[in-house]
Structure formats: C-alpha cells, structure tokens
Write a protein that holds these residues in place. Structure first.
Motif, PDB file in Angstrom:
ATOM      1  N   ASP A 195      61.321  23.055  24.066  1.00 32.09           N
ATOM      2  CA  ASP A 195      61.987  24.360  24.210  1.00 32.09           C
ATOM      3  C   ASP A 195      62.648  24.781  22.901  1.00 32.09           C
ATOM      4  OD1 ASP A 195      61.234  24.556  26.847  1.00 32.09           O
ATOM      5  OD2 ASP A 195      63.057  23.622  27.594  1.00 32.09           O
ATOM      6  N   ILE A 196      61.879  24.739  21.839  1.00 32.08           N
ATOM      7  CA  ILE A 196      62.388  25.123  20.515  1.00 32.08           C
ATOM      8  C   ILE A 196      62.316  26.643  20.371  1.00 32.08           C
ATOM      9  CG2 ILE A 196      62.067  24.891  18.027  1.00 32.08           C
ATOM     10  CD1 ILE A 196      60.652  22.212  18.609  1.00 32.08           C
ATOM     11  N   MET A 212      66.208  21.604  21.972  1.00 32.06           N
ATOM     12  CA  MET A 212      66.791  20.556  22.808  1.00 32.06           C
ATOM     13  C   MET A 212      65.784  19.432  22.989  1.00 32.06           C
ATOM     14  SD  MET A 212      66.585  22.117  26.692  1.00 32.06           S
ATOM     15  CE  MET A 212      67.150  23.763  26.314  1.00 32.06           C
ATOM     16  N   ASN A 213      66.322  18.242  23.141  1.00 31.56           N
ATOM     17  CA  ASN A 213      65.510  17.138  23.633  1.00 31.56           C
ATOM     18  C   ASN A 213      66.111  16.693  24.964  1.00 31.56           C
ATOM     19  OD1 ASN A 213      67.757  15.583  23.001  1.00 31.56           O
ATOM     20  ND2 ASN A 213      66.854  14.687  21.158  1.00 31.56           N
ATOM     21  N   LYS A 214      65.801  15.515  25.405  1.00 35.07           N
ATOM     22  CA  LYS A 214      66.255  15.105  26.728  1.00 35.07           C
ATOM     23  C   LYS A 214      67.771  14.987  26.813  1.00 35.07           C
ATOM     24  CE  LYS A 214      65.381  11.589  30.274  1.00 35.07           C
ATOM     25  NZ  LYS A 214      64.638  10.339  30.599  1.00 35.07           N
ATOM     26  N   HIS A 215      68.422  14.675  25.687  1.00 33.27           N
ATOM     27  CA  HIS A 215      69.849  14.358  25.740  1.00 33.27           C
ATOM     28  C   HIS A 215      70.739  15.316  24.954  1.00 33.27           C
ATOM     29  CE1 HIS A 215      68.775  10.579  27.644  1.00 33.27           C
ATOM     30  NE2 HIS A 215      67.942  10.312  26.653  1.00 33.27           N
ATOM     31  N   PHE A 233      75.090  19.125  20.420  1.00 30.90           N
ATOM     32  CA  PHE A 233      75.881  18.995  21.637  1.00 30.90           C
ATOM     33  C   PHE A 233      75.121  18.126  22.630  1.00 30.90           C
ATOM     34  CE2 PHE A 233      76.599  23.300  19.930  1.00 30.90           C
ATOM     35  CZ  PHE A 233      77.971  23.264  19.708  1.00 30.90           C
ATOM     36  N   ASN A 234      75.852  17.277  23.324  1.00 34.36           N
ATOM     37  CA  ASN A 234      75.234  16.498  24.383  1.00 34.36           C
ATOM     38  C   ASN A 234      74.878  17.423  25.548  1.00 34.36           C
ATOM     39  OD1 ASN A 234      75.486  14.048  23.023  1.00 34.36           O
ATOM     40  ND2 ASN A 234      77.550  13.717  23.810  1.00 34.36           N
ATOM     41  N   ARG A 235      73.713  17.200  26.117  1.00 34.97           N
ATOM     42  CA  ARG A 235      73.296  17.985  27.277  1.00 34.97           C
ATOM     43  C   ARG A 235      73.940  17.407  28.534  1.00 34.97           C
ATOM     44  NH1 ARG A 235      67.059  18.978  27.868  1.00 34.97           N
ATOM     45  NH2 ARG A 235      67.903  20.299  29.538  1.00 34.97           N
ATOM     46  N   VAL A 236      74.789  18.187  29.133  1.00 36.04           N
ATOM     47  CA  VAL A 236      75.464  17.775  30.357  1.00 36.04           C
ATOM     48  C   VAL A 236      75.046  18.730  31.464  1.00 36.04           C
ATOM     49  CG1 VAL A 236      77.677  17.352  31.466  1.00 36.04           C
ATOM     50  CG2 VAL A 236      77.424  16.952  28.994  1.00 36.04           C
ATOM     51  N   PRO A 237      74.412  18.258  32.503  1.00 36.98           N
ATOM     52  CA  PRO A 237      73.989  19.151  33.589  1.00 36.98           C
ATOM     53  C   PRO A 237      75.172  19.932  34.160  1.00 36.98           C
ATOM     54  CG  PRO A 237      73.036  16.965  33.852  1.00 36.98           C
ATOM     55  CD  PRO A 237      74.056  16.856  32.757  1.00 36.98           C
ATOM     56  N   VAL A 238      74.919  21.159  34.531  1.00 39.80           N
ATOM     57  CA  VAL A 238      75.984  21.979  35.127  1.00 39.80           C
ATOM     58  C   VAL A 238      76.281  21.435  36.516  1.00 39.80           C
ATOM     59  CG1 VAL A 238      76.672  24.291  35.827  1.00 39.80           C
ATOM     60  CG2 VAL A 238      75.159  23.988  33.844  1.00 39.80           C
ATOM     61  N   PRO A 261      68.283  31.293  27.844  1.00 38.73           N
ATOM     62  CA  PRO A 261      67.540  30.074  28.147  1.00 38.73           C
ATOM     63  C   PRO A 261      68.169  28.795  27.601  1.00 38.73           C
ATOM     64  CG  PRO A 261      66.541  31.153  26.273  1.00 38.73           C
ATOM     65  CD  PRO A 261      67.713  31.995  26.677  1.00 38.73           C
ATOM     66  N   VAL A 262      69.072  28.929  26.606  1.00 37.13           N
ATOM     67  CA  VAL A 262      69.673  27.753  25.967  1.00 37.13           C
ATOM     68  C   VAL A 262      71.188  27.976  25.863  1.00 37.13           C
ATOM     69  CG1 VAL A 262      69.697  26.232  23.964  1.00 37.13           C
ATOM     70  CG2 VAL A 262      67.581  27.406  24.597  1.00 37.13           C
ATOM     71  N   TYR A 263      71.944  27.200  26.617  1.00 34.82           N
ATOM     72  CA  TYR A 263      73.388  27.402  26.627  1.00 34.82           C
ATOM     73  C   TYR A 263      74.093  26.091  26.955  1.00 34.82           C
ATOM     74  CZ  TYR A 263      72.313  27.579  31.615  1.00 34.82           C
ATOM     75  OH  TYR A 263      71.846  27.277  32.872  1.00 34.82           O
ATOM     76  N   ARG A 264      75.367  26.049  26.617  1.00 35.88           N
ATOM     77  CA  ARG A 264      76.226  24.962  27.074  1.00 35.88           C
ATOM     78  C   ARG A 264      77.374  25.574  27.868  1.00 35.88           C
ATOM     79  NH1 ARG A 264      80.803  23.726  23.870  1.00 35.88           N
ATOM     80  NH2 ARG A 264      81.051  25.077  22.044  1.00 35.88           N
ATOM     81  N   TRP A 265      78.118  24.736  28.568  1.00 37.78           N
ATOM     82  CA  TRP A 265      79.159  25.251  29.449  1.00 37.78           C
ATOM     83  C   TRP A 265      80.469  24.490  29.260  1.00 37.78           C
ATOM     84  CZ3 TRP A 265      81.317  21.781  32.852  1.00 37.78           C
ATOM     85  CH2 TRP A 265      80.620  20.582  33.037  1.00 37.78           C
TER      86      TRP A 265
END
Length: 326
Positions: A195-196, A212-215, A233-238, A261-265
C-alpha cells in the motif's frame, strides 16, 4: 486540477477548436464553442458549493457524482441547451463535440491527481487517483498561459495549442515514469512495504511518500530521486472501545475514514471529555500533518464537537472545535 488550470484549459480548447473547419468558417460557432469549452472545463466542480454546508459533506461528495460517467454525458447537453439558443446559427453538433471534450478533459486530468475522482460511477464507487500530477502543477498551468500569450500576439491558436498538447502528453508520460522510479526506490528501501502511496507536490522532482508494512507506517519524501524517511509509526489496530465506536458515528470522522487510506489514531482523556483524533499520513508538511479528523466527547460519550479538514496549527484547530485549549 485547480480552478485556474481548468480555466486556461477551457480557453486553450477554444483555441484548438479553430482547427475544426466548421469552427474556422463560422465566427458564431467559434464564439459559442469558446463559451462551451470554458463552462465545460469548470462545471464538474460545481460540487465545490458543498463546502458551504460543511467539510464532511464536501469530502464525501467532491469529485463524486459530478465527475461520473453519467455526468460527463449529461453536462455537455445541459451547457449546449443553455448556450445554443443565444447562437442559433452555430453548428450544433460541433458545439456539443467541443463542449463534451472540455467536460471529459476536466474529469480525465483530475484522475491524475492524488485526490482522484469517482470517474467509474455507476459501475464502481472506487476513487481513481493515479497520483502523478499535483492539483496545481506550475508547468501545466504555465505552458497554457504561454500559449494564450502567443495567441494574443497573433499566432494561430489551433497550431499553437496542438503543439502545447503534444508537449503535455510527453510531460504526463514523464511524470508517470518518474513516479514509478520513486516507487521502485521505496520498495528497495522497505522491501516488505505494501500500500505504497507516492503523491506529487508542486516541485517537479519532489514527491510525498506514505507506506506501510505489517507492523509500521513510513512517511517520507523523495527529493531528486533520493528517498528520505521522515517519520515511522507502529501500526496499532483501531480498538472497538466505547469512545471509538461512538466517535465513528460522527459525520466528520465518518467522512474522513471514507476518504483517507493511510492514517494513525490517538485517544486522549481529559478532566471532562475525551478527544479522538485520526491523522492522514499522506500530507506531511513542515513536520505537521494538516489533514485530520477530531471528535470530542463528554464523559457519557456524547459528541460535543468535531472537525475534519485541513488545519495547519493546533491553535487553529482549537478555534475550529470551539472549546477551551488543553
């Protein structure tokens, strides 16, 4: 594209139309077609008036149905129905053809922006965004303006804009190749990325990067083919917590999530309210992420206030939310 670019494109199409014998031989047809191409190059963006309602409605609908296949077919008919009665001696078929080209070209060039359009409706609700051309591209705007000046100084407008559009086709191909080169470089730097998103800027050799990658999320920039990762940033599921679930019912946050499509919370708890913030990672500018959605809820999870849109400082955001600063 921006309004100014669509205006000069409409004018240039009116000039290009002089190569059409039906236009060159009839000044009434030429005048009506100039009006048709100018209006046609603008009318799909009539949905900009939705901003007067609120940002949520605008974000959900801008470049939506007004840029769809039925709209591209309908707009020329509407324009011709209004213009033709004032120019009954004009060639009706050629007025429609050039007006249709203006409308089609508006939607077509918007596809190349990172915002994109729902140009495939009603067959697909997917946003088509190739991300090779910035919403305002100085080269595209500038070469149209140069062409208009050349025309004003007496050059043949048809051949002038035929050459200019030939140059622009080559420019679009160049931009596509440049974007692919940046994409390949990102894949080398982050081999497991998916998802680049490679987004253009107003600078020809500068691109925004969100991947993003998996983490992790990666945010960066490409300058003159050099890749710089600026944030990770670490990917943390909402989580499906009560505060998040209730915040998602807000129209501003819902509109943001339908678009980004690409965000953090983030979720922050204060003395008497919660604040939920979603941050789009595609538009980093001067160490700031300006496209956000923020929802504030009281201790009983009732929504107090919210906002989504472009904001370039925390102070201005607080004013939009109309609540006492933290």
């Amino acid at each position: 594209m921006d309004t100014g670019t669509h205006v000069v494109m409409g004018l240039s199409l009116g000039g290009l139309a002089t190569l059409d014998p039906a236009v060159a031989e009839n000044s009434v047809t030429a005048t009506s077609i100039m009006i048709g191409t100018i209006v046609g190059s603008q009318i799909p963006d009539i949905d900009t008036v939705l901003k007067l309602r609120n940002n949520a409605v605008y974000i959900r609908n801008h470049r939506g149905i007004t840029h769809s296949i039925p709209a591209v077919l309908l707009w020329p008919l509407v324009i011709v129905a209004v213009v033709y009665p004032f120019f009954p001696e004009a060639n009706l078929l050629h007025l429609w053809l050039w007006t249709f080209l203006a409308v089609f070209l508006h939607v077509f060039v918007d596809i190349f922006n990172s915002y994109g359009t729902q140009a495939l409706r009603p067959f697909s609700p997917k946003w088509v965004a190739l991300g090779t051309i910035n919403t305002f591209d100085p080269f595209i705007f500038g070469i149209h303006v140069v062409g208009l000046f050349i025309w004003a100084f007496g050059a043949n407008p048809g051949y002038t804009f035929l050459v200019i559009y030939g140059i622009l086709i080559l420019y679009y191909i160049y931009r596509f190749i440049a974007q692919r080169q940046v994409l390949k470089a990102v894949k080398v730097l982050i081999p497991d990325a998916h998802d680049i998103i490679i987004a253009p800027t107003m600078k020809m050799h500068s691109w925004r990067i969100a991947a993003m990658n998996k983490h992790q999320f990666f945010v960066g920039r490409s300058e003159n083919k050099q890749i710089l990762i600026q944030d990770q940033f670490n990917r943390v599921p909402v989580p499906e917590t009560k505060v998040i679930v209730e915040a998602k019912k807000d129209e501003n946050l819902s509109a943001f999530l339908s678009f980004s499509p690409v965000y953090r919370w983030e979720v922050d708890e204060y003395d008497d309210y919660y604040e939920v913030r979603f941050i789009d990672l595609r538009y980093r500018s001067n160490d700031y992420y300006p496209f956000v959605a923020v929802v504030q809820l009281d201790q009983d999870y009732n929504i107090i206030t919210s906002y989504t849109g472009w904001i370039f400082s925390e102070e201005k955001l607080r004013k939009k939310l109309d609540i006492i600063p933290n």
